[in-house]
Scaffold this motif. Structure first.
Motif, PDB file in Angstrom:
ATOM      1  N   ILE A  46       0.838  -1.212   0.000  1.00 44.81           N
ATOM      2  CA  ILE A  46       0.000   0.000   0.000  1.00 44.81           C
ATOM      3  C   ILE A  46       0.870   1.258   0.000  1.00 44.81           C
ATOM      4  CG2 ILE A  46      -1.649   1.344   1.383  1.00 44.81           C
ATOM      5  CD1 ILE A  46      -2.801  -1.411   2.320  1.00 44.81           C
ATOM      6  N   SER A  49       2.702   1.780  -3.388  1.00 45.96           N
ATOM      7  CA  SER A  49       1.804   2.261  -4.452  1.00 45.96           C
ATOM      8  C   SER A  49       1.474   3.745  -4.257  1.00 45.96           C
ATOM      9  CB  SER A  49       0.527   1.424  -4.481  1.00 45.96           C
ATOM     10  OG  SER A  49      -0.180   1.508  -3.264  1.00 45.96           O
ATOM     11  N   ARG A  50       1.337   4.175  -3.014  1.00 52.50           N
ATOM     12  CA  ARG A  50       1.049   5.595  -2.749  1.00 52.50           C
ATOM     13  C   ARG A  50       2.249   6.470  -3.103  1.00 52.50           C
ATOM     14  NH1 ARG A  50      -2.129   4.728   3.016  1.00 52.50           N
ATOM     15  NH2 ARG A  50      -4.144   4.129   2.110  1.00 52.50           N
ATOM     16  N   LEU A 111      -3.753   6.477  -8.766  1.00 56.44           N
ATOM     17  CA  LEU A 111      -3.949   5.173  -8.142  1.00 56.44           C
ATOM     18  C   LEU A 111      -5.447   4.959  -7.920  1.00 56.44           C
ATOM     19  CD1 LEU A 111      -2.719   2.635  -6.803  1.00 56.44           C
ATOM     20  CD2 LEU A 111      -2.608   3.935  -4.662  1.00 56.44           C
ATOM     21  N   SER A 116      -5.441  -0.459  -6.806  1.00 56.61           N
ATOM     22  CA  SER A 116      -4.989  -0.708  -5.432  1.00 56.61           C
ATOM     23  C   SER A 116      -5.346  -2.130  -4.998  1.00 56.61           C
ATOM     24  CB  SER A 116      -5.623   0.319  -4.484  1.00 56.61           C
ATOM     25  OG  SER A 116      -5.077   0.197  -3.202  1.00 56.61           O
TER      26      SER A 116
END
Length: 545
Positions: A46, A49-50, A111, A116
């Protein structure tokens, strides 16, 4: 046949995943094994990806750390040879896919929820693949093909009927060991990757167990079972051997993170027992959750749970009295905005309704309620709605509380004697849960005093601050030291000296002091003593009894 679920800590290191192998291979019947991602990997996926979505090139370093974790795991658990080479190839294939996704997000700086969900699915896909090659005779199944969700209220929810049918089809013939990635699923219409939410691996295991009428569901984690209270707060907390489904659900909903709350219903419906076991201590008895428990030997309450993340929102005003539909409007407005309410308290006068929500939801809840009641607020019928934040909710749970007079009186009397102010309280007619809200600063004290008061602790504790250790005070300390063990054995009383003060030095410790050499410790570690210091330390420790 039984279903066994292993959490992230159980597959988080080489030693722990080897313990999983030993536990599964020693089972004397066919097993379906559901595994979570390696411990911490979901959070890493997580956060990486952010970082990529924000255009932060540091995401590449975070991605390499994810690669390193999985490569080290493969090398650590699979001996060098053909199997390890093949597994490296399969793992790297998945990691390369993940790398391409991260690069795409970095380039377009966007995203989406769909992307996600895809990214976090790689955690379970990788861990289950490694476990399937490690455990002898294991056959890997893709849970995305039979765990199906549909979109409701902007969230992915399980399509139970379709999922049950597909699970039965997938497991028409059950191998000796079946390996299934937990948490992940797919949309029943589009086929897109979805998931069952944090803690969803427990839910995956429960759904499979219920669909196949398993003999039992085992949840393997890093604790010995449900505890009477949070052991990080109460050192005397111990494992509860048996709970009913109702008791376990109540404890789960109020912060006991042993089991993901939705897990209980599917197996409860089929009367399948749940066994909570510790991967790192497999010989421990654990906790059994089942339909009926013999309550004749049980204490009044089974356990205490808490949520140290509470905001209390009160809708009040004389314009509410006798008006039909006010609560309907409150809960409808909150539900439309996806805000979960875990506590409701209302006086019979109907003058006010208080609701408990998470701190993160408090501002949005106030905003939507002020909007919903804008006309009434403008006319002065209802006061502007505000949140009281940084509170804690405590719940005492036990089916033995039913029809037992004096439980609530004992609870609130004990809290009052220890100077703890109760801001709001709620009890359902089922009488299995009494919940109350206190200031978060009083949470530790509340948990300790309740645990002690309801005899969940082995000993009753008396915390002592000894001011003056000259001839008389020194003799008192020596008497306490000599009689501590005797008082514990014969009277169930634990004298705990948590503060020692003389004319020049003072020392304080919530854990207490060894009275054999306290004078030397006071001389070496003590701070300057004054009445202000003593007062501030005693108040600051906020200790019970």
């Amino acid at each position: 046949m039984k279903v066994m679920k292993f959490g992230g800590t159980s597959v988080g290191s080489v030693n722990s995943i080897l313990s999983v192998k030993k536990i599964v291979e020693s089972a004397g019947e066919p097993v379906i094994v559901v595994v979570s991602a390696l411990g911490g990997i979901t959070d890493q996926l997580i956060s990486t990806s952010r970082m990529a979505a924000m255009g932060d090139a540091a995401y590449e370093g975070a991605y390499r750390e994810i690669v390193r974790r999985h490569e080290e795991m493969v090398q650590g658990v699979i001996p060098a040879g053909e199997t390890q080479t093949l597994l490296h190839y399969q793992v790297n294939e998945l990691l390369d896919e993940l790398k391409d996704i991260f690069q795409g997000i970095y380039l377009i700086k966007d995203l989406s929820p769909k992307m996600s969900d895809t990214i976090v699915s790689y955690g379970e896909r990788l861990s289950s693949l490694i476990a399937s090659r490690l455990i002898q005779g294991a056959v890997w199944f893709d849970s995305r093909t039979f765990i199906k969700t549909e979109k409701k209220h902007n969230k992915h929810t399980l399509d139970t009927e379709l999922t049950n049918r597909l699970v039965r089809e997938a497991f028409k013939e059950i191998p000796r060991v079946s390996l299934v990635p937990g948490f992940i699923s797919s949309d029943k219409v589009s086929g897109d990757v979805t998931n069952l939410g944090r803690g969803g691996s427990d839910y995956t295991a429960a759904v499979i167990a219920a669909a196949l009428d398993a003999d039992s569901l085992e949840i393997w984690t890093d604790v010995d079972g449900f505890m009477t209270a949070d052991p990080r707060v109460i050192s005397t907390a111990y494992t509860i051997s048996e709970l009913t489904y109702v008791e376990a659900t109540e404890l789960c909903n109020f912060g006991a993170k042993v089991v993901y709350p939705p897990t209980i219903y599917p197996v409860c419906h089929k009367n399948i027992p749940i066994l909570i076991k510790n991967t790192f201590n497999p010989d421990a008895q654990g906790t059994v959750i089942k339909q009926h428990v013999d309550h004749t030997k049980s204490k009044a309450i089974k356990g205490i749970s808490s949520i140290n993340d509470t905001s209390l929102i009160t809708v009040q005003g004389l314009g509410m009295v006798g008006v039909i539909g006010v609560n309907y409007r409150i809960f409808k407005a909150l539900a439309k905005n996806g805000i979960s309410v875990f506590l409701v308290s209302q006086a019979s006068s109907e003058n006010s309704t208080s609701i408990g929500v998470r701190n993160a939801d408090a501002d949005l809840a106030c905003e939507v309620l002020n909007e919903e009641f804008a006309k009434e607020i403008e006319m002065g019928e209802i006061s502007p709605i505000q949140a009281e934040k940084n509170l804690a909710t405590v719940a005492i749970v036990g089916e033995n509380m039913k029809h037992t007079p004096g439980i609530a009186g004992k609870l609130f009397g004990t809290l009052g004697r220890n100077g703890i102010n109760v801001i709001a309280c709620a009890q359902g007619a089922s009488e299995t849960n009494i919940s109350f809200v206190v200031d978060s600063k009083s949470l530790r004290k509340s948990l300790n005093v309740i645990h002690d008061s309801f005899f969940l602790s082995e000993y009753q504790v008396l915390n002592l601050f000894i001011c003056g250790v000259g001839t008389v005070g020194g003799s008192l300390v020596e008497q306490i030291r000599q009689q501590q063990k005797k008082l514990m054995v014969e009277n169930g009383l634990k004298l705990h000296v948590v503060g020692i003060i003389d004319a020049t030095k003072a020392m304080f410790s919530r854990a207490g002091f060894d009275l054999a050499n306290y004078r030397e410790e006071l001389k070496e570690k003590g701070v300057d003593s004054s009445l202000d210091t003593i007062r501030d330390e005693i108040i600051g420790m906020n200790i019970f009894n």
